[in-house]
Design an enzyme around this catalytic site. Structure first.
Site, PDB file in Angstrom:
ATOM      1  N   HIS A  87       0.310  50.014  16.999  1.00  0.00           N
ATOM      2  CA  HIS A  87       0.137  48.900  16.010  1.00  0.00           C
ATOM      3  C   HIS A  87      -1.425  48.636  15.949  1.00  0.00           C
ATOM      4  O   HIS A  87      -2.274  48.583  16.406  1.00  0.00           O
ATOM      5  CB  HIS A  87       0.764  47.797  16.816  1.00  0.00           C
ATOM      6  CG  HIS A  87       1.143  46.657  15.484  1.00  0.00           C
ATOM      7  ND1 HIS A  87       0.053  45.887  15.101  1.00  0.00           N
ATOM      8  CD2 HIS A  87       2.396  46.430  14.746  1.00  0.00           C
ATOM      9  CE1 HIS A  87       0.655  45.140  14.163  1.00  0.00           C
ATOM     10  NE2 HIS A  87       1.987  45.543  13.780  1.00  0.00           N
ATOM     11  N   GLY A  93       7.497  41.652  11.427  1.00  0.00           N
ATOM     12  CA  GLY A  93       6.850  40.945  12.265  1.00  0.00           C
ATOM     13  C   GLY A  93       7.560  39.476  12.237  1.00  0.00           C
ATOM     14  O   GLY A  93       8.604  39.083  12.483  1.00  0.00           O
ATOM     15  N   GLY A  94       6.716  38.311  11.236  1.00  0.00           N
ATOM     16  CA  GLY A  94       7.172  37.170  11.062  1.00  0.00           C
ATOM     17  C   GLY A  94       8.699  36.833  10.763  1.00  0.00           C
ATOM     18  O   GLY A  94       9.173  36.037  11.381  1.00  0.00           O
ATOM     19  N   GLU A 153      -2.719  45.961  15.354  1.00  0.00           N
ATOM     20  CA  GLU A 153      -3.260  44.843  16.104  1.00  0.00           C
ATOM     21  C   GLU A 153      -3.847  45.303  17.338  1.00  0.00           C
ATOM     22  O   GLU A 153      -4.734  44.881  18.086  1.00  0.00           O
ATOM     23  CB  GLU A 153      -2.393  43.776  16.491  1.00  0.00           C
ATOM     24  CG  GLU A 153      -2.063  42.934  15.064  1.00  0.00           C
ATOM     25  CD  GLU A 153      -0.803  42.487  14.754  1.00  0.00           C
ATOM     26  OE1 GLU A 153      -0.021  42.353  15.659  1.00  0.00           O
ATOM     27  OE2 GLU A 153      -0.462  41.924  13.794  1.00  0.00           O
ATOM     28  N   SER A 211       4.750  42.234   5.800  1.00  0.00           N
ATOM     29  CA  SER A 211       5.357  41.314   5.056  1.00  0.00           C
ATOM     30  C   SER A 211       6.739  41.615   4.360  1.00  0.00           C
ATOM     31  O   SER A 211       6.977  41.102   3.183  1.00  0.00           O
ATOM     32  CB  SER A 211       4.366  40.760   3.817  1.00  0.00           C
ATOM     33  OG  SER A 211       3.265  40.297   4.429  1.00  0.00           O
ATOM     34  N   GLU A 220       2.468  50.777   8.109  1.00  0.00           N
ATOM     35  CA  GLU A 220       1.977  49.374   8.008  1.00  0.00           C
ATOM     36  C   GLU A 220       0.474  49.367   7.454  1.00  0.00           C
ATOM     37  O   GLU A 220      -0.405  49.195   8.377  1.00  0.00           O
ATOM     38  CB  GLU A 220       2.148  48.804   9.322  1.00  0.00           C
ATOM     39  CG  GLU A 220       3.514  48.608  10.066  1.00  0.00           C
ATOM     40  CD  GLU A 220       3.793  47.651  10.752  1.00  0.00           C
ATOM     41  OE1 GLU A 220       4.535  46.799  10.838  1.00  0.00           O
ATOM     42  OE2 GLU A 220       2.707  47.324  11.848  1.00  0.00           O
ATOM     43  N   ASN A 260       9.426  43.010  15.366  1.00  0.00           N
ATOM     44  CA  ASN A 260       8.291  42.799  16.250  1.00  0.00           C
ATOM     45  C   ASN A 260       8.062  41.413  16.507  1.00  0.00           C
ATOM     46  O   ASN A 260       7.458  40.987  15.774  1.00  0.00           O
ATOM     47  CB  ASN A 260       7.257  43.954  15.676  1.00  0.00           C
ATOM     48  CG  ASN A 260       6.019  43.660  16.514  1.00  0.00           C
ATOM     49  OD1 ASN A 260       5.789  43.122  17.721  1.00  0.00           O
ATOM     50  ND2 ASN A 260       4.843  44.178  16.104  1.00  0.00           N
ATOM     51  N   TRP A 261       8.365  40.987  17.731  1.00  0.00           N
ATOM     52  CA  TRP A 261       8.188  39.548  17.717  1.00  0.00           C
ATOM     53  C   TRP A 261       6.499  39.080  18.172  1.00  0.00           C
ATOM     54  O   TRP A 261       6.116  38.059  18.020  1.00  0.00           O
ATOM     55  CB  TRP A 261       8.802  39.066  19.011  1.00  0.00           C
ATOM     56  CG  TRP A 261      10.194  38.876  18.800  1.00  0.00           C
ATOM     57  CD1 TRP A 261      11.086  39.459  17.711  1.00  0.00           C
ATOM     58  CD2 TRP A 261      11.251  38.338  19.620  1.00  0.00           C
ATOM     59  NE1 TRP A 261      12.414  39.215  18.045  1.00  0.00           N
ATOM     60  CE2 TRP A 261      12.617  38.422  19.398  1.00  0.00           C
ATOM     61  CE3 TRP A 261      11.069  37.528  20.980  1.00  0.00           C
ATOM     62  CZ2 TRP A 261      13.532  37.736  19.671  1.00  0.00           C
ATOM     63  CZ3 TRP A 261      12.202  37.081  21.677  1.00  0.00           C
ATOM     64  CH2 TRP A 261      13.334  37.182  20.817  1.00  0.00           C
ATOM     65  N   LYS A 262       5.733  40.419  18.532  1.00  0.00           N
ATOM     66  CA  LYS A 262       4.201  40.117  18.747  1.00  0.00           C
ATOM     67  C   LYS A 262       4.312  39.090  19.818  1.00  0.00           C
ATOM     68  O   LYS A 262       5.195  38.912  20.645  1.00  0.00           O
ATOM     69  CB  LYS A 262       3.518  39.760  17.548  1.00  0.00           C
ATOM     70  CG  LYS A 262       3.902  40.821  16.463  1.00  0.00           C
ATOM     71  CD  LYS A 262       2.860  40.436  15.158  1.00  0.00           C
ATOM     72  CE  LYS A 262       3.304  41.574  14.131  1.00  0.00           C
ATOM     73  NZ  LYS A 262       2.152  41.535  13.119  1.00  0.00           N
ATOM     74  N   GLY A 311       1.212  40.165   7.982  1.00  0.00           N
ATOM     75  CA  GLY A 311       1.161  38.680   7.913  1.00  0.00           C
ATOM     76  C   GLY A 311       0.446  37.845   6.645  1.00  0.00           C
ATOM     77  O   GLY A 311       0.105  36.972   6.860  1.00  0.00           O
TER      78      GLY A 311
HETATM   79  P1  13P Z   1       4.860  40.789   9.184  1.00  0.00           P
HETATM   80  O1  13P Z   1       6.048  41.270   8.861  1.00  0.00           O
HETATM   81  O2  13P Z   1       4.749  39.409   9.913  1.00  0.00           O
HETATM   82  O3  13P Z   1       3.843  40.987   8.081  1.00  0.00           O
HETATM   83  O4  13P Z   1       4.126  41.796  10.487  1.00  0.00           O
HETATM   84  C1  13P Z   1       4.567  43.142  10.228  1.00  0.00           C
HETATM   85  C2  13P Z   1       3.860  43.889  11.290  1.00  0.00           C
HETATM   86  O5  13P Z   1       2.755  43.957  11.920  1.00  0.00           O
HETATM   87  C3  13P Z   1       5.236  44.483  12.275  1.00  0.00           C
HETATM   88  O6  13P Z   1       4.676  45.129  13.226  1.00  0.00           O
END
Ligand code: 13P
Length: 252
Positions: free
Chosen positions: A99, A235-236, A101, A214, A169, A13-15, A175
């Site tokens: 998600h 994510g990251g 967010e 993470s 999640e 997920n590049w966000k 993050g």
């Molecule tokens: P991180 O891997 O950056 O913690 O993000 C997880 C995430 O929200 C994937 O949707």
């Protein structure tokens, strides 16, 4: 060793990251995966405006494309929104919905998420439905209740193993570099499996349950080896091909 069960999925997920300058990363990833025999499905979910560019970079590779969100309606007066049908047309096979967010920044409720998941399934996409507790809820011993209630409220009736993926999640792990212990992950994933079997009958055992929050090359193997963990939502660490590859290789 990854745990037994349905074919795993590792989705990135590049966000709100990655413009045209980042196209080199999926290109690199596709090249690195070319001769790797994978037991998992691999997907990247870039921002909507570069879906088509990423699609063309991934042409001929095994990597699939997903969206990050969709509107519940197929079309209409919804400025700034994107429908599941549009994502399908752009080459996506799945879309992330609910998600944390989105739930936090856009006040999305379980009902909103259910309607988005339904739209995804209507358009022929797999809905990747995200659920997870906050730190306060975990500290208050409410994790299992929160997760079960979000799952029940966000899962469209009639969902199948083919058109549904659940991503657990924990909000506090996203993050932050923090992760639950493997025992905590196993506990929540086993609850989700049990609930899915109750809600979806025979289909429940085939639904992939991803862990997200993470995930890094250094902790992926341990997290992915837990029972009922059928992949990761990253994510990251999905933004750099070499890091993402380090996670994907758990399934090589
Ligand atoms: P991180 O891997 O950056 O913690 O993000 C997880 C995430 O929200 C994937 O949707």
């Amino acid at each position: 060793m990854a745990s037994e069960g349905p074919r795993p999925l590792v989705a990135g997920n590049w966000k709100m990251n990655g413009g045209v300058a980042m196209l080199k990363e999926p290109r690199l990833l596709a090249a690195m995966l070319k001769d790797v025999k994978l037991k998992a499905e691999v997907m990247v979910c870039p921002p909507a405006v570069i879906l088509r560019r990423v699609k063309s970079v991934l042409k001929g590779s095994k990597i699939k494309l997903g969206g990050q969100d969709c509107h519940a309606a197929a079309s209409g007066a919804h400025t700034g929104d994107i429908s599941a049908e549009m994502l399908k047309e752009a080459g996506c096979t799945a879309v992330i919905v609910g998600h944390s967010e989105r739930r936090t920044n856009h006040q999305e409720t379980d009902e909103t998420v259910l309607n988005k998941a339904k739209a995804a399934q209507r358009a022929g996409l797999t809905a990747i439905i995200c659920i997870g507790e906050t730190l306060e809820e975990r500290k208050g011993g409410k994790t299992l209740d929160v997760v079960a209630s979000q799952l029940k409220g966000s899962l469209p009736p009639g969902s199948t193993a083919a058109n549904t993926v659940i991503a657990y999640e924990p909000v506090w792990a996203i993050g932050t570099g923090l992760t639950p212990t493997t025992a905590e992950v196993a506990e929540v994933h086993s609850l989700i499996r049990k609930e899915l079997e109750g809600l979806m009958a025979g289909e429940g055992k085939g639904v992939r349950i991803l862990y997200g929050g993470s995930v890094k090359p250094a902790n992926a193997a341990e997290l992915m080896s837990q029972p009922n963990v059928n992949g990761a939502l990253v994510g990251g660490a999905s933004l750099k091909a070499s890091d993402f590859l380090g996670i994907i290789k758990v399934y090589a």
